[in-house]
Each structure stands twice: as C-alpha cells, then as structure tokens.
Design an enzyme around this catalytic site. Structure first.
Site, PDB file in Angstrom:
ATOM      1  N   THR A  48     -35.295  45.851 -18.114  1.00  0.00           N
ATOM      2  CA  THR A  48     -35.980  46.938 -17.413  1.00  0.00           C
ATOM      3  C   THR A  48     -35.348  47.181 -16.048  1.00  0.00           C
ATOM      4  OG1 THR A  48     -38.078  46.598 -18.546  1.00  0.00           O
ATOM      5  CG2 THR A  48     -38.188  47.619 -16.379  1.00  0.00           C
ATOM      6  N   TYR A 140     -34.638  34.466 -23.752  1.00  0.00           N
ATOM      7  CA  TYR A 140     -35.002  35.878 -23.871  1.00  0.00           C
ATOM      8  C   TYR A 140     -34.675  36.351 -25.286  1.00  0.00           C
ATOM      9  CZ  TYR A 140     -35.029  40.883 -22.491  1.00  0.00           C
ATOM     10  OH  TYR A 140     -35.268  42.236 -22.370  1.00  0.00           O
ATOM     11  N   LYS A 167     -39.487  34.107 -24.101  1.00  0.00           N
ATOM     12  CA  LYS A 167     -40.133  35.424 -24.087  1.00  0.00           C
ATOM     13  C   LYS A 167     -39.754  36.121 -25.389  1.00  0.00           C
ATOM     14  CE  LYS A 167     -39.452  40.092 -22.418  1.00  0.00           C
ATOM     15  NZ  LYS A 167     -38.755  41.011 -21.511  1.00  0.00           N
ATOM     16  N   ILE A 208     -44.227  39.019 -20.454  1.00  0.00           N
ATOM     17  CA  ILE A 208     -43.246  39.760 -19.660  1.00  0.00           C
ATOM     18  C   ILE A 208     -42.996  41.038 -20.439  1.00  0.00           C
ATOM     19  CG2 ILE A 208     -40.920  39.791 -18.689  1.00  0.00           C
ATOM     20  CD1 ILE A 208     -40.949  36.743 -18.641  1.00  0.00           C
TER      21      ILE A 208
END
Length: 311
Positions: A48, A140, A167, A208
């Site tokens: 992001t 991730y 995540k 997240i």
C-alpha cells in the site's frame, strides 16, 4: 516492544509530491491521524505504501520519519519487498538502523510473481534477513503472487527465532492452514480487506489490511466489536465499507494504491501523488465518482470515518 503484533496495524500510504519525493508533513499527519484512531501499530513501505517503487534512500527516510513520529507509541513495522537476498538484507539493515520494531517481509518471487524460490531457498532467505536485522519478522503472504506451504511457515516460526508470524493476504482457506501449522508458536494476522470481519472471528491476532489505511477508525471499531463478542455490530460496520473496498481497491487490481489515495482524499486527508509514471485518479474519473458514492453509502448506514475537520 514484545515479539508479537495484535489489533489493527494499517499499512500506511506514502504521500508524495509531484516529483515522487516524500511529503514529510503529510506523512506525519497520516501517522498522527492513525494513532488518534487507536491503531495498535503502523506498517510503512509495504505494498500500500509503494515500498517496491522506492529507492533505498527513500525507504530509509520513510522508516526514519515513521519511527520519529510514532516515538514508541506503537510498533513500527517496516515493509521489505525484494526480489533477491542482497536487496532484502540491505532494506532490513536500513529498517534496523532506523529503529523499526518489526519487519514485514515478502518471500522472493520471480518474473511477474509467476515463480517462487523452493522451500530450502526460502528458509535461507529468511535466515539471512534475520541474521542482518535481528528484528522480529512477519512473513508477508501476498494475494495471488505466491502460495507458501503451511508446514514450511510453521517450521520457519519454530526454527528461526526472529520469524514471529505471518500476514495472510491470499485466502481464508490459507489462513486456516497457517493457524493450524503455527499453533501457539507464533501469530497470524489477516491481510484481506474484504474479509476483515470474518478473519477476526477465526482467532487471529489482528490484521494488516489495506482498507484500515483508509478507514482506521472504522477498522478499530470492527476489531473491538469482534473482541467483545458484538458480532452484529462488527458485521454491520464491515458491510457498510464493502462498497468502498470494492471501489477503492478491488476495481484497481495491481494499482490499488491509486484507489486508496483517492479514497483518503475524498475523506479529507492529504494523500499526495503516486510515484511517476503510475496512473492516478482524476477528479473527473468515473472511478473517483464510485469512491464518492461508496463513502456516501457508508455514511447513509451510519458509519463515519471522522477526519479532524469534522471533530
């Protein structure tokens, strides 16, 4: 800081000027806004935040400004998105030197995300990053780019002390496999905006998710309602922002930072520009109109993401 993340940890956007340089004041304003919203941590330089588009100098500056502005109030999670080990360890070292509390590290992927290193190479990759940074690492698992084996993730958490959790931005199915494989040895965070509420009901540590960078107050309310067992309230809040998730994120596919920045602008905050030459959302664009309609829908259902001017 503990070796664990919990609650809402928004992946912050990176406000840029027209030349692609960090707008420090706008970035600090975003951090303060999120802290005021009650978030449990902040993530900088992730997908992001356009971390994959930054030079090392820009990334280091971003880390340093975030650590300075947060000033120990919550953990700062530094995004590390790299294609190979040297690049990753370099970025991890920058985060360590800046004073970040955690790393969020995407596994190395190949051309267009179509190829990923084998399990032994992935182990070596995370060991190298851990050796350099000595910081707790959040793996991730990112959308459809890769498919990490759940047993491998469980082994990484148990075998590398710095690997603290994962995540999950791919599917609820994958998330349940990671929960089983990791057990009590680490933590799992949801990473799917469209599944924010259902993810929280599965017993994860928190999330997240991209939409929390747009609507941190609403995301915190969803998390808190779920934790106290008020599922009706959490569900209503979640459903009220689903059109915004679609308009600001899903309709943009891989250029979702453009939609998120447009949504933040609609809500009255300074999101800045994207890195040139990536396309932004013009005020006359029909996608901008869809975001405005989604915000209006949210308000009609009684859900507001308050901005300072409204307080």
């Amino acid at each position: 800081m503990t070796n664990e993340l919990h609650g809402v940890n928004p992946p912050l956007i990176t406000p840029l000027d027209a030349d692609g340089q960090l707008k420090d004041d706008a970035f600090r304003d975003e951090i303060r806004y999120h802290l005021d919203a009650g978030v449990s941590g902040v993530v900088v330089g992730g997908s992001t935040g356009e971390g994959m588009r930054m030079s090392n100098d820009q990334l280091q500056h971003l880390y340093e400004v975030a650590v300075d502005e947060v000033d120990g109030a919550v953990p700062v999670v530094a995004g590390v998105i790299a294609r190979q080990t040297h690049e990753a360890t370099t970025k991890a070292g920058l985060a360590r030197d800046a004073g970040a509390d955690f790393l969020m590290v995407m596994p190395p992927t190949g051309y267009a995300g179509s190829h990923m290193a084998d399990n032994d190479s992935i182990r070596d990759y995370y060991r190298a990053i851990a050796d350099v940074s000595e910081l707790p690492i959040v793996i991730y698992d990112v959308m459809s780019l890769l498919d990490l084996d759940a047993e491998l993730v469980g082994d990484l958490v148990r075998d590398i002390p710095e690997v603290a959790g994962i995540k999950v931005s791919s599917t609820l199915g994958n998330l349940t496999h990671y929960l089983r494989a990791i057990g009590d040895d680490g933590f799992v965070l949801g990473g799917m905006s469209i599944a924010q509420f259902p993810t929280y009901t599965l017993g994860v540590n928190g999330g997240i998710v991209g939409i929390s960078s747009v609507c941190p107050r609403v995301s915190v309310q969803i998390w808190e309602a779920t934790q106290r067992g008020d599922y009706d309230r959490a569900r209503e809040l979640h459903l009220s922002i689903v059109p915004l998730i679609r308009a600001a994120m899903e309709d943009y596919e891989s250029n979702f930072p453009a939609g998120e920045k447009a949504a933040i602008d609609v809500l009255g905050r300074d999101a800045g520009h994207l890195f040139p030459p990536f396309d932004e959302v013009a005020n006359s664009d029909e996608k901008r109109a869809a975001i405005e309609q989604a915000v209006a829908h949210m308000h009609e259902r009684g859900t507001r993401e308050m901005v300072p001017a409204d307080d």
